[in-house]
Design a protein around this motif. Structure first.
Motif, PDB file in Angstrom:
ATOM      1  N   UNK A 169       0.835  -1.200   0.000  1.00 34.89           N
ATOM      2  CA  UNK A 169       0.000   0.000   0.000  1.00 34.89           C
ATOM      3  C   UNK A 169       0.871   1.253   0.000  1.00 34.89           C
ATOM      4  N   UNK A 170       0.287   2.347  -0.486  1.00 37.67           N
ATOM      5  CA  UNK A 170       0.973   3.639  -0.521  1.00 37.67           C
ATOM      6  C   UNK A 170       0.048   4.684   0.078  1.00 37.67           C
ATOM      7  N   UNK A 171       0.559   5.478   0.992  1.00 35.88           N
ATOM      8  CA  UNK A 171      -0.231   6.535   1.619  1.00 35.88           C
ATOM      9  C   UNK A 171       0.032   7.863   0.917  1.00 35.88           C
ATOM     10  N   UNK A 172      -1.057   8.600   0.620  1.00 34.08           N
ATOM     11  CA  UNK A 172      -0.959   9.895  -0.039  1.00 34.08           C
ATOM     12  C   UNK A 172      -1.568  10.978   0.841  1.00 34.08           C
ATOM     13  N   UNK A 173      -0.988  12.171   0.768  1.00 32.56           N
ATOM     14  CA  UNK A 173      -1.601  13.356   1.359  1.00 32.56           C
ATOM     15  C   UNK A 173      -2.424  14.037   0.274  1.00 32.56           C
ATOM     16  N   UNK A 174      -3.568  14.588   0.677  1.00 32.50           N
ATOM     17  CA  UNK A 174      -4.475  15.202  -0.291  1.00 32.50           C
ATOM     18  C   UNK A 174      -4.957  16.539   0.234  1.00 32.50           C
ATOM     19  N   UNK A 223      -5.915  19.646  -8.481  1.00 33.77           N
ATOM     20  CA  UNK A 223      -5.570  19.053  -7.191  1.00 33.77           C
ATOM     21  C   UNK A 223      -4.431  18.037  -7.352  1.00 33.77           C
ATOM     22  N   UNK A 224      -3.864  17.635  -6.246  1.00 34.05           N
ATOM     23  CA  UNK A 224      -2.783  16.669  -6.333  1.00 34.05           C
ATOM     24  C   UNK A 224      -2.764  15.747  -5.119  1.00 34.05           C
ATOM     25  N   UNK A 225      -2.198  14.563  -5.347  1.00 36.89           N
ATOM     26  CA  UNK A 225      -1.919  13.599  -4.290  1.00 36.89           C
ATOM     27  C   UNK A 225      -0.408  13.583  -4.088  1.00 36.89           C
ATOM     28  N   UNK A 226       0.023  13.630  -2.845  1.00 37.32           N
ATOM     29  CA  UNK A 226       1.449  13.652  -2.541  1.00 37.32           C
ATOM     30  C   UNK A 226       1.824  12.434  -1.707  1.00 37.32           C
ATOM     31  N   UNK A 227       2.948  11.817  -2.054  1.00 36.55           N
ATOM     32  CA  UNK A 227       3.463  10.717  -1.251  1.00 36.55           C
ATOM     33  C   UNK A 227       4.982  10.787  -1.192  1.00 36.55           C
ATOM     34  N   UNK A 228       5.539  10.331  -0.078  1.00 34.86           N
ATOM     35  CA  UNK A 228       6.980  10.214   0.061  1.00 34.86           C
ATOM     36  C   UNK A 228       7.382   8.747   0.218  1.00 34.86           C
TER      37      UNK A 228
END
Length: 317
Positions: free
Chosen positions: A72-77, A263-268
């Protein structure tokens, strides 16, 4: 847990100003000694759940755990209503993120896009306001005509700052062959639908030409300013799958994926970002370079883009 904790504090360190001492900041938030803070930073002393919550809330850096068996990958929105007044919130968040990247000693942004990267047209007020207007629901749900003067002056100020900051960050841009076409069609639609009058439409087209001229100049010298460290590499690729921004700063990676227009989704997530980086590098190998010596292909691309602008001018007139 120890390895996760060490990596978490590495992310916290990136989130705070360079002059701020990490251990002292941790000690103040958790009400512990600096010596104990160093132990937690090194992973010699484990954080408890309440401490994790305190740190995450204070620094705005989530502590992410995922079982190895679950890919899984977590994104900030950033949730922003698509209304013009709320565009200011969107721009402020963008400014905060870009400023953090600019402060890093080592940084680079790689972009894949089928639309002119927004930082370029932020230099031009009417073009900026038009794009924000068109991206908002207003262009679809109202009979109100587009009026650049109705935009908050702070929007124009922040936009210009974003353009200036972006010029100081080394970058690689990979454009699709029809990247300019989308903006031209937006102007055509807005004029035909009655949202903009003849003079304003011609002004916006002129600013698109100025924007492309700027980018052409960056490509000729392979840099965006007189500083040789502000490098600019421009490519054209016929096979693009998404609009993505990959940020490489101080050894860390962050990926921003555009959706719902702006809009964008951000992940590190390291694995996700590494895969994105490999994908972008493979695209570059399939691409035509417009920078430096790529004069022939660059001139053809710019000529076709200007021709589209000229054709729309003729239609409007």
């Amino acid at each position: 847990m120890d390895n996760l904790q060490v990596k978490y504090f590495e992310q916290v360190k990136l989130a705070i100003p360079p002059y701020q001492n990490l251990a002292q900041s941790i000690a103040e938030v958790l009400s512990i000694t600096i010596n104990e803070a160093y132990k937690k930073i090194r992973g010699n002393s484990q954080l408890n759940l309440q401490q994790i919550i305190k740190l995450s809330d204070h620094f705005g850096v989530p502590f992410i755990y995922k079982p190895d068996q679950l890919p899984t990958v977590s994104f900030d929105y950033l949730s922003v209503d698509q209304e013009i007044p709320n565009m200011l919130l969107y721009l402020k968040d963008l400014h905060k993120n870009l400023k953090q990247i600019q402060k890093s000693s080592k940084k680079h942004i790689t972009i894949t896009t089928d639309d002119i990267p927004l930082f370029h047209f932020f230099k031009y007020p009417e073009l900026t306001c038009f794009k924000l207007f068109f991206w908002s629901d207003s262009a679809m749900n109202t009979t109100t005509k587009f009026d650049p003067s109705s935009f908050d002056e702070e929007i124009i100020t922040i936009s210009k700052q974003l353009n200036e900051i972006y010029l100081e960050i080394p970058c690689t841009e990979i454009w699709a062959k029809d990247t300019v076409h989308g903006t031209i069609e937006q102007i055509r639609y807005a004029f035909e639908a009655g949202y903009i009058d003849k003079d304003l439409a011609l002004l916006i087209i002129e600013q698109v030409r100025y924007c492309l001229t700027d980018i052409n100049m960056y490509a000729i010298s392979s840099k965006k300013t007189i500083d040789p460290e502000h490098t600019f590499n421009w490519y054209n690729c016929d096979v693009l799958g998404s609009i993505s921004y990959l940020v490489d700063y101080n050894g860390s990676l962050a990926c921003y994926n555009r959706f719902n227009t702006f809009n964008y989704l951000k992940t590190e997530d390291r694995n996700y970002c590494e895969q994105t980086k490999n994908w972008m590098q493979s695209l570059i190998k399939k691409s035509v370079s417009f920078s430096g010596q790529g004069e022939k292909h660059r001139n053809k691309f710019i000529y076709n883009a200007f021709a589209e602008c000229d054709n729309l001018v003729k239609e409007i007139r």
